[in-house]
Scaffold this active site. Structure first.
Site, PDB file in Angstrom:
ATOM      1  N   LEU A   1      -8.055  12.823 -41.823  1.00 51.82           N
ATOM      2  CA  LEU A   1      -7.262  14.039 -42.084  1.00 51.82           C
ATOM      3  C   LEU A   1      -6.365  13.868 -43.306  1.00 51.82           C
ATOM      4  O   LEU A   1      -6.259  14.762 -44.156  1.00 51.82           O
ATOM      5  CB  LEU A   1      -6.336  14.292 -40.908  1.00 51.82           C
ATOM      6  CG  LEU A   1      -6.730  15.298 -39.856  1.00 51.82           C
ATOM      7  CD1 LEU A   1      -5.707  15.282 -38.741  1.00 51.82           C
ATOM      8  CD2 LEU A   1      -6.835  16.708 -40.431  1.00 51.82           C
TER       9      LEU A   1
ATOM     10  N   TYR B   1      -5.408   5.734 -25.817  1.00 55.91           N
ATOM     11  CA  TYR B   1      -5.083   6.664 -26.915  1.00 55.91           C
ATOM     12  C   TYR B   1      -4.478   7.949 -26.336  1.00 55.91           C
ATOM     13  O   TYR B   1      -3.433   8.429 -26.803  1.00 55.91           O
ATOM     14  CB  TYR B   1      -6.374   6.950 -27.692  1.00 55.91           C
ATOM     15  CG  TYR B   1      -6.343   8.087 -28.680  1.00 55.91           C
ATOM     16  CD1 TYR B   1      -5.605   8.011 -29.855  1.00 55.91           C
ATOM     17  CD2 TYR B   1      -7.116   9.239 -28.465  1.00 55.91           C
ATOM     18  CE1 TYR B   1      -5.617   9.049 -30.774  1.00 55.91           C
ATOM     19  CE2 TYR B   1      -7.140  10.276 -29.382  1.00 55.91           C
ATOM     20  CZ  TYR B   1      -6.384  10.176 -30.534  1.00 55.91           C
ATOM     21  OH  TYR B   1      -6.405  11.211 -31.441  1.00 55.91           O
TER      22      TYR B   1
HETATM   23  C1  AKB Z   1     -11.191  10.933 -31.116  1.00 56.69           C
HETATM   24  O1  AKB Z   1     -12.394  11.192 -30.904  1.00 56.69           O
HETATM   25  O2  AKB Z   1     -10.600   9.955 -30.659  1.00 56.69           O
HETATM   26  C2  AKB Z   1     -10.391  11.913 -31.953  1.00 56.69           C
HETATM   27  C3  AKB Z   1      -9.685  12.911 -31.098  1.00 56.69           C
HETATM   28  C4  AKB Z   1     -10.437  13.985 -30.439  1.00 56.69           C
HETATM   29  O3  AKB Z   1      -8.506  12.833 -30.966  1.00 56.69           O
HETATM   30  N1  AKB Z   1     -11.253  12.573 -32.892  1.00 56.69           N
END
Ligand code: AKB
Length: 320
Positions: A15, A141
């Site tokens: 990005l 994440y």
């Molecule tokens: C990922 O696939 O980890 C990223 C997201 C959707 O946050 N592109």
């Protein structure tokens, strides 16, 4: 109009590499400072090498350029994050809290922080995931994004720091490559198509995920950051939606131009991550609060991706 001095952290990423050029066009060369952990010689503006886990290093740059806005884009993504969960948590949270704290102490006016569809887990309606759904992510994440959203709201409520955020779907663009995500297949597939190569897909053919074209993602980011403060009603992060499709459907769109394109399906550990995410998210709040509206769908995006990549590929072949 007050002066804007913008710092982008993670400016070499998928990005960041597109956003920095757009911000440069809008705010001028003198007012956009790009930074990343590794140097970048191709950027036509000020660039600083920055490790965002180092609080003092961020503060030095913020003071040096009298920064008024920060776009903090550096993070370890969903798939890569699972390889070392504790390290992912440490890095993502350390960088984020450094940015919020430097911003608060140095009179930075606005901060942008990207969240993700990864904040959702199996507790939601996957076919139209509402803004205020329960958040029980399955990846580290996603956990770091949920925590980040809550910290963003905390800094706004406690200190008045104007932090704005979007829950991005998978972002697809011809300008840059993603790294370490679960939605990355939807960029790589176009690169394979224009080179007439077969594509090994790490998700199954029917896995539907929310996606967005880079132009729409960048426009959404800038529109959110430019919206009047009173319009920003959500201080965690806004759902934004554009299109949803499966590998099967993207293949059908590519085959309209590349009839012989071939794909093999070899789902790996990323399948479980994709299966835990929404298929489609409800972005009514973004549409109502700051007039968000996507422009691209799978067909128009595919046409443009193939055209732009063909051009890039031909010019790189001509140069070699
Ligand atoms: C990922 O696939 O980890 C990223 C997201 C959707 O946050 N592109």
């Amino acid at each position: 109009m007050s002066k804007n001095a913008i710092l982008i952290i993670g400016a070499n990423g998928q990005l960041g590499s597109v956003l920095k050029s757009e911000l440069l066009k809008l705010y001028g060369k003198k007012n956009v400072i790009a930074s990343d952990i590794t140097a970048n010689s191709s950027f036509d503006g000020a660039f600083e090498t920055l490790d965002a886990t180092d609080y003092n290093a961020i503060e030095t740059i913020v003071k040096k350029y009298s920064i008024t806005q920060i776009y903090h884009l550096a993070a370890i993504l969903s798939a890569k994050g699972e390889q070392n969960p504790l390290n992912t948590w440490d890095l993502n949270m350390k960088m984020l809290l450094n940015v919020f704290e430097v911003a608060r102490k140095n009179n930075v006016k606005k901060v942008f922080f990207p969240s993700s569809i990864a904040v959702f887990g199996d507790a939601v309606d996957r076919n139209k995931t509402a803004q205020m759904s329960h958040l029980n992510p399955s990846t580290v994440y996603g956990i770091s994004k949920v925590a980040g959203e809550n910290w963003a709201q905390y800094y706004f409520l406690r200190y008045g720091l104007d932090i704005r955020s979007l829950r991005y779907p998978g972002v697809i663009g011809y300008q840059s490559l993603p790294g370490g995500g679960t939605t990355d297949y939807a960029v790589e597939i176009y690169h394979k198509a224009i080179k007439n190569e077969e594509f090994n897909c790490f998700l199954s053919e029917s896995t539907v995920l929310p996606m967005i074209y880079m132009d729409d993602a960048i426009r959404a980011t800038i529109e959110l950051m430019q919206a009047p403060t009173e319009n920003i009603k959500i201080r965690t992060s806004y759902n934004i939606a554009s299109m949803s499709f499966s590998p099967n459907e993207i293949v059908a769109a590519i085959k309209e131009e590349y009839i012989n394109f071939k794909i093999n399906y070899q789902p790996d550990f990323r399948q479980a991550i994709a299966d835990s995410w929404p298929k489609c998210i409800d972005d009514t709040d973004a549409r109502n609060d700051w007039n968000w509206k996507p422009k691209y769908n799978l067909q128009s995006m595919t046409k443009e991706m193939l055209q732009k990549l063909e051009k890039q590929y031909k010019s790189s072949v001509a140069q070699n």
